[in-house]
Design a protein around this motif. Structure first.
Motif, mmCIF file in Angstrom:
data_model
loop_
_atom_site.group_PDB
_atom_site.id
_atom_site.type_symbol
_atom_site.label_atom_id
_atom_site.label_comp_id
_atom_site.label_asym_id
_atom_site.label_seq_id
_atom_site.Cartn_x
_atom_site.Cartn_y
_atom_site.Cartn_z
ATOM 1 N N ARG A 269 0.823 -1.213 0.000
ATOM 2 C CA ARG A 269 0.000 0.000 0.000
ATOM 3 C C ARG A 269 0.858 1.265 0.000
ATOM 4 O O ARG A 269 0.434 2.308 -0.465
ATOM 5 C CB ARG A 269 -0.840 0.067 1.284
ATOM 6 C CG ARG A 269 -2.016 -0.833 1.334
ATOM 7 C CD ARG A 269 -2.657 -0.758 2.700
ATOM 8 N NE ARG A 269 -3.267 0.531 2.936
ATOM 9 C CZ ARG A 269 -2.982 1.327 3.961
ATOM 10 N NH1 ARG A 269 -2.095 0.965 4.845
ATOM 11 N NH2 ARG A 269 -3.588 2.462 4.107
ATOM 12 N N HIS A 270 2.020 1.170 0.626
ATOM 13 C CA HIS A 270 2.832 2.376 0.813
ATOM 14 C C HIS A 270 3.921 2.525 -0.235
ATOM 15 O O HIS A 270 4.670 3.486 -0.211
ATOM 16 C CB HIS A 270 3.470 2.358 2.208
ATOM 17 C CG HIS A 270 2.474 2.540 3.302
ATOM 18 N ND1 HIS A 270 1.808 3.727 3.501
ATOM 19 C CD2 HIS A 270 2.015 1.696 4.250
ATOM 20 C CE1 HIS A 270 0.995 3.599 4.539
ATOM 21 N NE2 HIS A 270 1.094 2.384 5.006
ATOM 22 N N THR A 271 4.035 1.565 -1.129
ATOM 23 C CA THR A 271 5.122 1.626 -2.112
ATOM 24 C C THR A 271 4.739 2.552 -3.262
ATOM 25 O O THR A 271 3.605 3.019 -3.349
ATOM 26 C CB THR A 271 5.407 0.239 -2.701
ATOM 27 O OG1 THR A 271 4.244 -0.182 -3.428
ATOM 28 C CG2 THR A 271 5.708 -0.766 -1.609
ATOM 29 N N ARG A 272 5.695 2.800 -4.135
ATOM 30 C CA ARG A 272 5.343 3.608 -5.300
ATOM 31 C C ARG A 272 6.102 3.246 -6.564
ATOM 32 O O ARG A 272 5.773 3.722 -7.631
ATOM 33 C CB ARG A 272 5.552 5.081 -5.000
ATOM 34 C CG ARG A 272 6.957 5.381 -4.514
ATOM 35 C CD ARG A 272 7.091 6.858 -4.246
ATOM 36 N NE ARG A 272 8.393 7.125 -3.702
ATOM 37 C CZ ARG A 272 8.929 8.333 -3.611
ATOM 38 N NH1 ARG A 272 8.261 9.366 -4.032
ATOM 39 N NH2 ARG A 272 10.110 8.500 -3.101
ATOM 40 N N GLN B 150 3.513 5.842 -14.443
ATOM 41 C CA GLN B 150 3.567 7.280 -14.678
ATOM 42 C C GLN B 150 5.026 7.714 -14.665
ATOM 43 O O GLN B 150 5.877 6.984 -14.175
ATOM 44 C CB GLN B 150 2.784 8.027 -13.602
ATOM 45 C CG GLN B 150 3.375 7.877 -12.206
ATOM 46 C CD GLN B 150 2.556 8.594 -11.131
ATOM 47 O OE1 GLN B 150 1.582 9.255 -11.422
ATOM 48 N NE2 GLN B 150 2.968 8.440 -9.889
ATOM 49 N N PRO B 151 5.307 8.901 -15.198
ATOM 50 C CA PRO B 151 6.698 9.365 -15.125
ATOM 51 C C PRO B 151 7.124 9.486 -13.662
ATOM 52 O O PRO B 151 6.274 9.580 -12.782
ATOM 53 C CB PRO B 151 6.651 10.751 -15.781
ATOM 54 C CG PRO B 151 5.367 10.806 -16.539
ATOM 55 C CD PRO B 151 4.429 9.857 -15.864
ATOM 56 N N SER B 152 8.427 9.495 -13.433
ATOM 57 C CA SER B 152 8.967 9.668 -12.083
ATOM 58 C C SER B 152 8.270 10.810 -11.377
ATOM 59 O O SER B 152 8.027 11.844 -11.972
ATOM 60 C CB SER B 152 10.435 10.058 -12.159
ATOM 61 O OG SER B 152 11.198 8.953 -12.363
ATOM 62 N N LEU B 153 7.978 10.623 -10.112
ATOM 63 C CA LEU B 153 7.337 11.683 -9.338
ATOM 64 C C LEU B 153 8.277 12.868 -9.181
ATOM 65 O O LEU B 153 9.489 12.730 -9.301
ATOM 66 C CB LEU B 153 6.958 11.153 -7.952
ATOM 67 C CG LEU B 153 5.919 10.042 -7.944
ATOM 68 C CD1 LEU B 153 5.642 9.610 -6.521
ATOM 69 C CD2 LEU B 153 4.631 10.506 -8.592
ATOM 70 N N THR C 110 12.075 13.100 -7.957
ATOM 71 C CA THR C 110 12.692 11.766 -8.014
ATOM 72 C C THR C 110 13.245 11.488 -9.406
ATOM 73 O O THR C 110 13.317 10.342 -9.826
ATOM 74 C CB THR C 110 11.683 10.665 -7.662
ATOM 75 O OG1 THR C 110 10.629 10.710 -8.632
ATOM 76 C CG2 THR C 110 11.094 10.845 -6.301
ATOM 77 N N LEU D 194 1.208 4.458 -11.373
ATOM 78 C CA LEU D 194 0.269 5.577 -11.352
ATOM 79 C C LEU D 194 -0.576 5.468 -10.087
ATOM 80 O O LEU D 194 -1.247 4.462 -9.864
ATOM 81 C CB LEU D 194 -0.617 5.526 -12.601
ATOM 82 C CG LEU D 194 -1.671 6.628 -12.689
ATOM 83 C CD1 LEU D 194 -1.029 8.002 -12.813
ATOM 84 C CD2 LEU D 194 -2.591 6.385 -13.881
ATOM 85 N N GLY D 195 -0.508 6.502 -9.255
ATOM 86 C CA GLY D 195 -1.297 6.492 -8.023
ATOM 87 C C GLY D 195 -0.643 5.761 -6.861
ATOM 88 O O GLY D 195 -1.181 5.756 -5.766
ATOM 89 N N LYS E 175 -1.146 1.488 -3.521
ATOM 90 C CA LYS E 175 -2.516 1.049 -3.243
ATOM 91 C C LYS E 175 -3.291 0.891 -4.547
ATOM 92 O O LYS E 175 -4.122 -0.012 -4.685
ATOM 93 C CB LYS E 175 -3.226 2.024 -2.301
ATOM 94 C CG LYS E 175 -4.553 1.476 -1.815
ATOM 95 C CD LYS E 175 -5.156 2.363 -0.744
ATOM 96 C CE LYS E 175 -6.598 1.977 -0.471
ATOM 97 N NZ LYS E 175 -7.286 3.019 0.311
ATOM 98 N N ALA E 176 -3.016 1.757 -5.506
ATOM 99 C CA ALA E 176 -3.668 1.628 -6.814
ATOM 100 C C ALA E 176 -3.242 0.310 -7.460
ATOM 101 O O ALA E 176 -4.061 -0.398 -8.056
ATOM 102 C CB ALA E 176 -3.299 2.815 -7.703
ATOM 103 N N GLY F 37 3.322 6.058 6.834
ATOM 104 C CA GLY F 37 3.690 6.031 5.418
ATOM 105 C C GLY F 37 4.631 7.140 4.994
ATOM 106 O O GLY F 37 5.346 7.736 5.801
ATOM 107 N N ILE F 38 4.593 7.407 3.709
ATOM 108 C CA ILE F 38 5.575 8.278 3.064
ATOM 109 C C ILE F 38 5.582 9.694 3.629
ATOM 110 O O ILE F 38 6.621 10.339 3.701
ATOM 111 C CB ILE F 38 5.338 8.301 1.529
ATOM 112 C CG1 ILE F 38 6.458 9.037 0.794
ATOM 113 C CG2 ILE F 38 4.011 8.958 1.188
ATOM 114 C CD1 ILE F 38 7.665 8.202 0.546
#
Lengths: 469, 375
Positions: free
Chosen positions: A48-51, A112-115, A118, A129-130, A133-134, A255-256
């Motif tokens: 859930r907390h990863t990206r 999605q592109p790098s946030l 980052t 993307l999102g 959790k998405a 989380g983050i």
């Protein structure tokens, strides 16, 4: 035991690795039951907390720039683990991470592109993307469409290993306890970071001051059961991903947003008002995972980051506002720190700062000389009010203690044998590859690669057992 | 009732502060890049962001901090509330703003019915009681209500509606901190027009649509909105064509079934039945965690008036040569008049404020932003 259930493949866990295993097994034709110990809303474990996910690639892809070859990936892993990794497994994970993006996309995961902030990861890490959790939602939808049966708030609390065969898993749901018998079992239930008693066992009383950044549901019950029933443990129970996070964060699941990203732009003092480590050693994302340990080693497991006005707007905005004051002495008092010590630390630091051209986007030449420890980059005098202070605590993201596995995800036993129908994936076996340190996004790589392997092997084993029966 | 707006904006600042520290959702829509240009979220910033939000709910379902998490983040809900409050506060003239609070389905229907009754009464008194129910060869509308009356009435209402919408737009624009001249900048207008006409942010980020009304992705809302939006434009085009026919060429209504105004109006009317009906159906099934229940009355009223206007218009077309024509005409004109009157104090304004927010975004993108460096 009040009831019994049966499945061809039983997946214990509801995070990325578990879902990859369940989807892979279901796609191979197995009847899959998945146990998620969290309620539906908190499903997905730490995923859930990863990206993002770190992936090897030989040429630019749809979601990753340039190339990130196997050897460079492996070198990066060696650097953070100090060389202590299982090379066969690690290289296997790295190589298999290349097709992972396509596999994920085909199952509905969007990228999605790098946030913002980052960009340095745009070559190595593909961002969901999102966020995680998405991704977890997408996988659950996919799994449900494939007919995977999902039980929420169903916690595996024990399992039986008879002559290397997992014959039965004990599950608690609501107030009932029941047995699940499956032809093959995939354990992807994470580490033990939410289990405060176990953390205390490993760290001593210092653990009472730790915050848990991730899910409150990773109690490590299946990990403990596996070790108790004869699985070969791997890794040091004190090793974990631990960042320095805001001390005002909730005990669990912050989380983050609980990160404090101004550390590298200011100084950090302990309870005595004294600096203890080079804040400017490297870019913060490269260093945040060591600062949890650093703070854990300070008296009271607490520290404070101090900045002045200059860095504001140059780091990710923290979720808790800094304590603000117009002088260092007032700030120290407001933070409850020894005023004279803090004033002296800042004075000594300011005097040691060398002239240089400050640039927070590169490893600049701004450093101190004559301090112990030095600050080697981004050292600007702290002299422009208002001043801000952020309290820091160790924030445990996940633990590395796990069970030893083969490259095909089979659980290895202490007696030297292999479990026959028992596979492990994700955090519960990440310690095979990560003995210490961390490489951003590699947890999701291990989970995705080993989730798929475990799902495939479990489905194959179940199909063999079905034919035999 | 809504929370006092002070609380609402405080809550908005709290939620945006958490989002701005997380940023996982920045790929979903243009709310997030706009958020990342800021460190503080006062009312003006919140209203700007709220009017950029399309309520696709992607960020809610992707949010690790959604309730029951103690951070309790639901941007679709919070921004929906801020958005509705911003429409109220910028509405002109001030009494209109109050009708935002009351604007429910019953009020809208009563208004439409009342206006239709007044028109019917006026027509009956003007033409003698019996003539109202007589069939008219060729479906001559102007025998029931003279052209001058019809044009004068709608012209006056049209001017008022336009003035009210422009006043609201300008008030919002100034409150957002932009200079009046900025709105006339070519790239602002071009950018906003392009995004608005393509309904860019309803595209659902790629091919899967958005998470509305529930957690699974769907294109339904986008298509229903397209039907409504382009149906509305087609009806508008039909009216413009009719006006050109009347004043430009001296061709007087009613027009033949194959004529341009009737074809445009029929196509638009069908879109304006299917679109709003579909949107209302989706709204009924919407996840309550993302909805602003205070908004439901106003939204439903607007959708209902759109459907009724189209239905009555098509019925008028079908039965214009029968004895029912005069009453159908009064009903249709009453509904359309009511629809026009609620435009500046109803759901319709979302298009106006969104357009302004898109224009501001186009301006803002050319300004330097914050630089968080390598995190």
């Amino acid at each position: 035991m009040t009831a019994e259930r049966e499945a061809e493949v039983l997946v214990i866990g509801g995070g990325n690795a578990a879902l990859c295993a369940a989807i892979t097994a279901a796609e191979a034709g197995a009847r899959v039951l998945l146990l998620e110990c969290a309620p539906r809303h908190y499903r997905g474990g730490n995923s859930r907390h990863t990206r993002n996910i770190r992936c090897m690639h030989r040429a630019p892809t749809r979601v990753l720039t340039e190339a990130y070859p196997e050897d460079e990936y492996y070198e990066d892993l060696l650097k953070v683990t100090g060389g202590n990794t299982d090379e066969a497994l690690a290289r296997h994970v790295i190589r298999t991470s290349e097709p992972a993006i396509d596999w994920m996309s085909a199952r509905g995961v969007r990228f999605q592109p790098s946030l913002g902030g980052t960009l340095h990861l745009s070559r190595t890490n593909a961002f969901f993307l999102g966020g995680g959790k998405a991704l977890v939602n997408t996988y659950f939808h996919r799994a449900e469409r494939l007919g995977v049966e999902v039980l929420y708030e169903a916690e595996a609390i024990d399992l039986a290993l008879d002559a290397g065969r997992c014959s039965c898993v004990t599950v608690r749901q609501d107030a009932r306890t029941f047995a699940v018998r499956a032809r093959a079992v995939v354990v992807a239930s994470g580490g033990f970071e939410s289990n405060l008693a176990w953390l205390r066992e490993a760290w001593g009383p210092a653990a009472d001051n730790f915050l848990i950044r991730g899910t409150p549901y990773n109690m490590g019950r299946v990990l403990r059961a596996l070790i108790d029933r004869g699985a070969q443990a791997i890794g040091d129970p004190t090793q974990c991903h631990a960042a320095a996070i805001d001390a005002r964060a909730p005990k669990f699941d912050g989380g983050i947003v609980t990160r404090v990203d101004c550390v590298s732009l200011g100084i950090v003092v302990n309870r005595e008002g004294v600096r203890f480590y080079d804040e400017g050693e490297d870019f913060w994302p490269q260093r945040d995972a060591i600062w949890g340990r650093l703070v854990a080693q300070q008296p009271g497991q607490i520290a404070w980051a101090i900045i002045d006005r200059k860095p504001i707007g140059r780091f990710m905005p923290p979720v808790f506002p800094g304590v603000r004051a117009d002088s260092i002495a007032e700030l120290a008092a407001a933070l409850g720190l020894p005023v004279q010590a803090v004033v002296k630390t800042v004075q000594d630091y300011n005097r040691a700062v060398q002239p240089g051209h400050f640039d927070h986007a590169v490893l600049d030449g701004c450093r101190t000389r004559g301090l112990s420890p030095e600050k080697t980059h981004w050292a600007l005098p702290i002299d422009s009010p208002p001043y801000y202070g952020y309290p820091l605590r160790p924030g445990i993201t996940f633990t590395y203690l796990g069970v030893k596995v083969t490259p095909r995800a089979q659980v290895q036993l202490r007696d030297g044998g292999l479990a026959k129908n028992l596979y492990a994936a994700g955090e519960v076996m990440a310690g095979n590859i990560l003995s210490k340190g961390y490489l951003a996004g590699i947890g999701m790589t291990i989970g995705t690669v080993y989730g798929r392997i475990a799902g495939e092997e479990a489905a194959r084993h179940a199909a063999g057992a079905r034919q035999a029966a | 009732m809504s929370a006092p707006s002070g609380d609402l904006h405080q809550e908005g600042a709290r939620q945006m502060g958490i989002c701005n520290s997380c940023r996982y959702c920045e790929g979903y829509c243009a709310v997030f890049p706009a958020m990342e240009r800021r460190l503080a979220f006062e009312r003006a910033e919140l209203e700007y962001l709220a009017n950029r939000c399309h309520g696709c709910n992607e960020c809610y379902y992707a949010c690790q901090y959604a309730p029951p998490h103690e951070f309790a983040i639901s941007l679709p809900k919070m921004l929906g509330e801020v958005r509705a409050a911003s429409w109220r506060s910028h509405a002109w003239p001030a009494p209109l703003a109050r009708s935002f609070e009351r604007g429910g389905l019953v009020a809208a229907l009563a208004l439409a019915f009342g206006l239709a009754a007044i028109l019917a009464l006026a027509a009956a008194l003007g033409g003698g009681g019996a003539s109202l129910l007589a069939a008219r060869a060729g479906g001559d509308f102007y025998a029931v209500i003279p052209h001058g009356v019809m044009a004068g009435l709608f012209g006056a209402v049209g001017v008022f509606v336009l003035a009210a919408l422009v006043a609201g737009l300008l008030s919002f624009w100034r409150a957002s901190g932009e200079a009046l001249a900025g709105f006339a900048r070519a790239h602002a207008l071009a950018g906003a027009l392009k995004d608005a006409l393509s309904l860019k942010y309803l595209d659902g980020n790629g091919a899967v649509g958005c998470t509305y009304p529930g957690e699974r992705s769907s294109q339904a809302r986008r298509w229903f909105h397209h039907l409504s939006f382009y149906g509305f434009l087609l009806c508008f085009a039909a009216t413009v064509t009719g006006t050109v026919y009347h004043y430009g060429f001296g061709w007087v209504a009613p027009y033949g079934y194959a004529s341009l105004p009737v074809l445009l109006g029929t196509a638009g009317g069908l879109g304006l039945i299917a679109g709003p009906a579909g949107l209302a159906w989706l709204k009924l099934r919407r996840d309550p965690a993302t909805a602003n229940p205070e908004q439901t009355g106003m939204d439903t009223a607007f959708l209902a008036l759109l459907v009724l206007a189209s239905l009555s218009g098509l019925a008028l077309l079908a039965w214009r040569e029968t004895a029912a024509m005069a009453l159908l005409l009064c009903a249709h004109l009453g509904v359309v008049l009511a629809l026009f009157l609620v435009l500046p104090c109803g759901r319709f304004v979302h298009g106006v404020y969104r357009f302004a927010a898109l224009a501001k975004y186009a301006l803002e993108q050319r300004r330097p932003g914050l630089d968080p460096g390598r995190e």
